[in-house]
Design an enzyme around this catalytic site. Structure first.
Site, short mmCIF file in Angstrom:
data_model
loop_
_atom_site.label_atom_id
_atom_site.label_comp_id
_atom_site.label_asym_id
_atom_site.label_seq_id
_atom_site.Cartn_x
_atom_site.Cartn_y
_atom_site.Cartn_z
N HIS A 224 25.56 0.00 8.44
CA HIS A 224 25.95 1.29 7.83
C HIS A 224 24.75 2.23 7.95
O HIS A 224 24.42 2.67 9.05
CB HIS A 224 26.37 1.00 6.37
N HIS A 266 31.68 3.21 16.35
CA HIS A 266 32.09 3.59 15.00
C HIS A 266 33.46 3.02 14.72
O HIS A 266 34.32 2.99 15.60
CB HIS A 266 32.11 5.12 14.87
N ASP A 321 24.12 8.40 13.50
CA ASP A 321 22.75 7.89 13.43
C ASP A 321 21.99 7.99 14.74
O ASP A 321 20.78 7.86 14.76
CB ASP A 321 22.78 6.41 13.02
N1 COA Z 1 26.57 -1.65 21.29
C1 COA Z 1 27.20 -2.46 22.17
N2 COA Z 1 28.47 -2.90 22.01
C2 COA Z 1 29.14 -2.48 20.93
C3 COA Z 1 28.55 -1.62 19.98
C4 COA Z 1 27.22 -1.20 20.20
N3 COA Z 1 26.60 -0.41 19.34
N4 COA Z 1 29.45 -1.36 19.00
C5 COA Z 1 30.56 -2.04 19.30
N5 COA Z 1 30.37 -2.72 20.47
C6 COA Z 1 31.35 -3.57 21.12
C7 COA Z 1 31.46 -4.89 20.41
O1 COA Z 1 30.53 -5.84 20.91
C8 COA Z 1 32.88 -5.27 20.69
O2 COA Z 1 32.97 -5.77 22.01
P1 COA Z 1 33.89 -7.06 22.30
O3 COA Z 1 35.28 -6.61 21.92
O4 COA Z 1 33.66 -7.27 23.75
O5 COA Z 1 33.38 -8.12 21.42
C9 COA Z 1 33.63 -3.93 20.66
O6 COA Z 1 32.63 -2.96 20.99
C10 COA Z 1 34.26 -3.59 19.33
O7 COA Z 1 33.30 -3.77 18.32
P2 COA Z 1 33.66 -4.03 16.79
O8 COA Z 1 32.51 -4.72 16.12
O9 COA Z 1 34.99 -4.66 16.67
O10 COA Z 1 33.77 -2.57 16.23
P3 COA Z 1 33.71 -2.22 14.70
O11 COA Z 1 34.63 -1.09 14.52
O12 COA Z 1 33.92 -3.37 13.81
O13 COA Z 1 32.18 -1.83 14.51
C11 COA Z 1 30.20 -0.77 14.09
C12 COA Z 1 31.71 -0.61 14.24
C13 COA Z 1 29.64 0.57 13.64
C14 COA Z 1 29.87 -1.81 13.01
C15 COA Z 1 29.58 -1.21 15.44
O14 COA Z 1 29.92 -0.27 16.44
C16 COA Z 1 28.07 -1.38 15.37
O15 COA Z 1 27.60 -2.43 14.95
N6 COA Z 1 27.29 -0.34 15.80
C17 COA Z 1 25.87 -0.37 15.71
C18 COA Z 1 25.41 -0.11 14.30
C19 COA Z 1 25.61 1.32 13.87
O16 COA Z 1 25.27 2.26 14.59
N7 COA Z 1 26.10 1.51 12.65
C20 COA Z 1 26.27 2.85 12.07
C21 COA Z 1 27.71 3.23 11.98
S1 COA Z 1 27.88 4.90 11.42
#
Ligand code: COA
Length: 384
Positions: A224, A266, A321
């Site tokens: 987050h 996201h 971010d």
């Molecule tokens: N870098 C590389 N790959 C990413 C990624 C990233 N930042 N974010 C998502 N992916 C990939 C995942 O590995 C997954 O791939 P797969 O289906 O081959 O396993 C796919 O995209 C979907 O990811 P998922 O975790 O299901 O998406 P989510 O909606 O649950 O997650 C976040 C959203 C924000 C938790 C995730 O994108 C993340 O961890 N981002 C980095 C942290 C961040 O910036 N957080 C701030 C959010 S405002």
């Protein structure tokens, strides 16, 4: 009959709200009907807080009264400053320090014992805690640098006063405007994890300080609010190693399957986050004026690489971010203060949603599908 389980509550509707609207496919964010671009460009953070908490933009007179009350509310009691000093002495992380300080600020509130269902009192408490959070954050940061805290200045706006209390210097117009815009962009975002956390606590009709403190805890995680710090640390790492940014992220991704580029992706946006669009422009502008364009350039190279690799199409595009880190860094803010600054802004959303929910309250109480045994035989302690 099996009921559908929505892990992570993804897409589950739990409340009605008129605070913020997100169109994740179009990349649009709206506070109470106003597009975020327009608010960031035209309104001060105080104006946005008023809008979020009262439902409409203030008149000039209303804004002056509100901003003056907030400015008066900024000062904190000596005991609170002593606690900030003790936390700095104990080498606490800034978000851990803020968690403690946000909670302790209730001791400095003349209405702390007024019941939570007095929503007018809760609104005033919200104003006070929002006004005081920058004061305790700046004090904490100064103590850990071995400096005395500075008293807040009532003649400065919320954004400028924080930068002044942190650095000891009055910010120039560009710094003030940039920081004020960043606060506006982070103020609300639907039922994100920290806002929902605050609402859950608020739904027990607990005091607003409990809701805000819980919000700080939820925001501290790397999935987050912690991501803005992680982005800057990644860029500093790349710079220190003199590595190409694209090679760096590809190397990390191939070394560790689960590694995620911080600031990318996201849960709600399937395109680039509209807040990242504005912050990217700011980051580029600051890079040009400061002569330190490298932070923007590195981030931009990673973004373009994700686009070229087809990952942006899958929604792995910059979130808020990704560029906020480079903006804060160029404003001279310590890297580990980035997430507390996010809290300093998002507290507006935590309070807005909590008060909105409490006005038509229903205790939030979901269920888990039980997967454990139902017929275990108890074995006395000595016989196990
Ligand atoms: N870098 C590389 N790959 C990413 C990624 C990233 N930042 N974010 C998502 N992916 C990939 C995942 O590995 C997954 O791939 P797969 O289906 O081959 O396993 C796919 O995209 C979907 O990811 P998922 O975790 O299901 O998406 P989510 O909606 O649950 O997650 C976040 C959203 C924000 C938790 C995730 O994108 C993340 O961890 N981002 C980095 C942290 C961040 O910036 N957080 C701030 C959010 S405002």
């Amino acid at each position: 009959m099996s009921e559908e389980l929505k892990k992570g509550l993804e897409g589950v509707l739990v409340a009605e709200s008129s605070l913020s609207f997100i169109d994740g496919e179009a990349g649009r964010l709206v506070y109470r009907g106003y597009d975020i671009e327009e608010l960031a460009a035209e309104a001060s953070f105080e104006e946005v807080l008023y809008l979020l908490w009262n439902g409409e933009l203030p008149t000039r007179e209303q804004l002056e009264t509100f901003a003056a009350s907030m400015a008066e509310d900024r000062a904190v009691d000596e005991r609170v400053l002593d606690t900030a000093a003790a936390l700095a002495e104990a080498d606490e992380e800034p978000m851990a320090a803020l968690r403690t300080l946000a909670s302790f600020l209730s001791s400095d509130d003349p209405e702390s014992d007024v019941a939570a269902d007095d929503l007018d009192a809760a609104r005033r408490k919200g104003r006070r805690v929002t006004a005081k959070i920058p004061t305790v954050l700046a004090a904490f940061d100064r103590y850990r640098r071995g400096e005395e805290p500075l008293s807040p200045r009532e003649d400065l706006g919320h954004a400028a006063n924080f930068l002044y209390m942190l650095t000891g210097e009055e910010p120039d117009d560009v710094a003030e405007e940039t920081f004020d815009q960043a606060l506006t962009l982070h103020a609300d975002h639907g039922l994100n994890a920290s806002t929902f956390t605050a609402m859950v606590v608020g739904s027990t009709m607990a005091d607003l300080y409990s809701a805000v403190t819980a919000g700080v805890g939820a925001l501290s995680g790397p999935l987050h609010g912690g991501a803005n710090q992680d982005v800057m640390e990644m860029l500093l790492d790349i710079d220190a190693a003199g590595e190409d940014p694209v090679e760096y992220v590809e190397r990390r991704r191939s070394d560790d399957d689960g590694w995620r580029v911080p600031g990318m992706g996201h849960r709600v946006y399937s395109v680039k986050d509209p807040r990242a669009v504005i912050l990217e422009r700011k980051s580029e502008e600051l890079g040009q004026t400061s002569g330190e364009a490298k932070w923007y350039e590195m981030a931009d190279a990673i973004e373009h690489h994700f686009q070229a690799a087809g990952l942006a199409e899958k929604g792995i595009a910059p979130n808020v971010d990704f560029y906020s880190g480079t903006v804060y860094y160029q404003l001279g803010i310590p890297v580990d203060m980035f997430t507390p600054i996010f809290a300093m802004s998002r507290v507006g959303g935590w309070i807005g949603h909590t008060l909105e929910y409490q006005a038509e309250n229903r205790l939030i109480r979901p269920r888990a599908r039980y997967t454990g045994p139902t017929e275990a035989t108890f074995v006395p302690l000595d016989e196990r």
